[in-house]
Design a protein around this motif. Sequence first.
Motif, PDB file in Angstrom:
ATOM      1  N   ASP A 241     100.232 -23.572   7.670  1.00  0.00           N
ATOM      2  CA  ASP A 241     100.401 -22.140   7.324  1.00  0.00           C
ATOM      3  C   ASP A 241      99.691 -21.407   8.527  1.00  0.00           C
ATOM      4  OD1 ASP A 241     102.363 -22.904   5.521  1.00  0.00           O
ATOM      5  OD2 ASP A 241     100.540 -22.743   3.735  1.00  0.00           O
ATOM      6  N   ALA A 242      98.487 -21.866   8.743  1.00  0.00           N
ATOM      7  CA  ALA A 242      97.736 -21.009   9.556  1.00  0.00           C
ATOM      8  C   ALA A 242      97.933 -21.380  10.965  1.00  0.00           C
ATOM      9  CB  ALA A 242      96.290 -21.637   9.560  1.00  0.00           C
TER      10      ALA A 242
ATOM     11  N   THR B  83      94.168 -30.420   0.074  1.00  0.00           N
ATOM     12  CA  THR B  83      94.635 -29.109  -0.048  1.00  0.00           C
ATOM     13  C   THR B  83      94.248 -28.309   1.295  1.00  0.00           C
ATOM     14  OG1 THR B  83      92.556 -28.218  -1.088  1.00  0.00           O
ATOM     15  CG2 THR B  83      94.366 -28.815  -2.424  1.00  0.00           C
ATOM     16  N   LEU B  84      93.225 -28.694   1.958  1.00  0.00           N
ATOM     17  CA  LEU B  84      92.945 -28.132   3.332  1.00  0.00           C
ATOM     18  C   LEU B  84      93.943 -28.357   4.181  1.00  0.00           C
ATOM     19  CD1 LEU B  84      88.962 -28.076   3.476  1.00  0.00           C
ATOM     20  CD2 LEU B  84      90.353 -26.226   3.342  1.00  0.00           C
TER      21      LEU B  84
ATOM     22  N   ALA C 154      96.856 -29.156   3.684  1.00  0.00           N
ATOM     23  CA  ALA C 154      98.167 -28.499   3.264  1.00  0.00           C
ATOM     24  C   ALA C 154      98.290 -27.175   3.845  1.00  0.00           C
ATOM     25  CB  ALA C 154      98.465 -28.674   1.923  1.00  0.00           C
ATOM     26  N   ASP C 155      97.180 -26.415   3.873  1.00  0.00           N
ATOM     27  CA  ASP C 155      97.103 -25.137   4.023  1.00  0.00           C
ATOM     28  C   ASP C 155      97.027 -25.143   5.726  1.00  0.00           C
ATOM     29  OD1 ASP C 155      97.133 -24.460   1.513  1.00  0.00           O
ATOM     30  OD2 ASP C 155      94.817 -24.118   1.465  1.00  0.00           O
ATOM     31  N   GLU C 156      96.778 -25.914   6.202  1.00  0.00           N
ATOM     32  CA  GLU C 156      96.564 -25.773   7.873  1.00  0.00           C
ATOM     33  C   GLU C 156      97.902 -25.435   8.528  1.00  0.00           C
ATOM     34  OE1 GLU C 156      95.400 -29.087  10.793  1.00  0.00           O
ATOM     35  OE2 GLU C 156      93.500 -28.631   9.711  1.00  0.00           O
TER      36      GLU C 156
END
Length: 71
Positions: free
Chosen positions: A54-55, A47-48, A50-52
Amino acid sequence: MLRNAFEPWHLILIIAVLVLLFGSKKLPDMARGLGRSMRILKAEAKTLKADEPDAAARPEAAPRPEAAARH
C-alpha cells in the motif's frame, strides 16, 4: 573460521548449563514463552509486509511543492 562452530558436545554442554541455571521445571515455561513471542513477532512481521505494498503504491516520486517553487 566458524566452519565447525557447533558440534554435538557443544549443544549438550549448553543444555546442561541451562538445566543447572534455571532448573528443569522452569525450562518448559521458558520455551513456551519463547514460542509465544516468536509467533507474535511472526504475525507482526506479516502485517508489516502486508502494509508495505500500500505504501509503495502511493506516488512519492512526485516533485515536492518547495522544489517546484525554486525552478
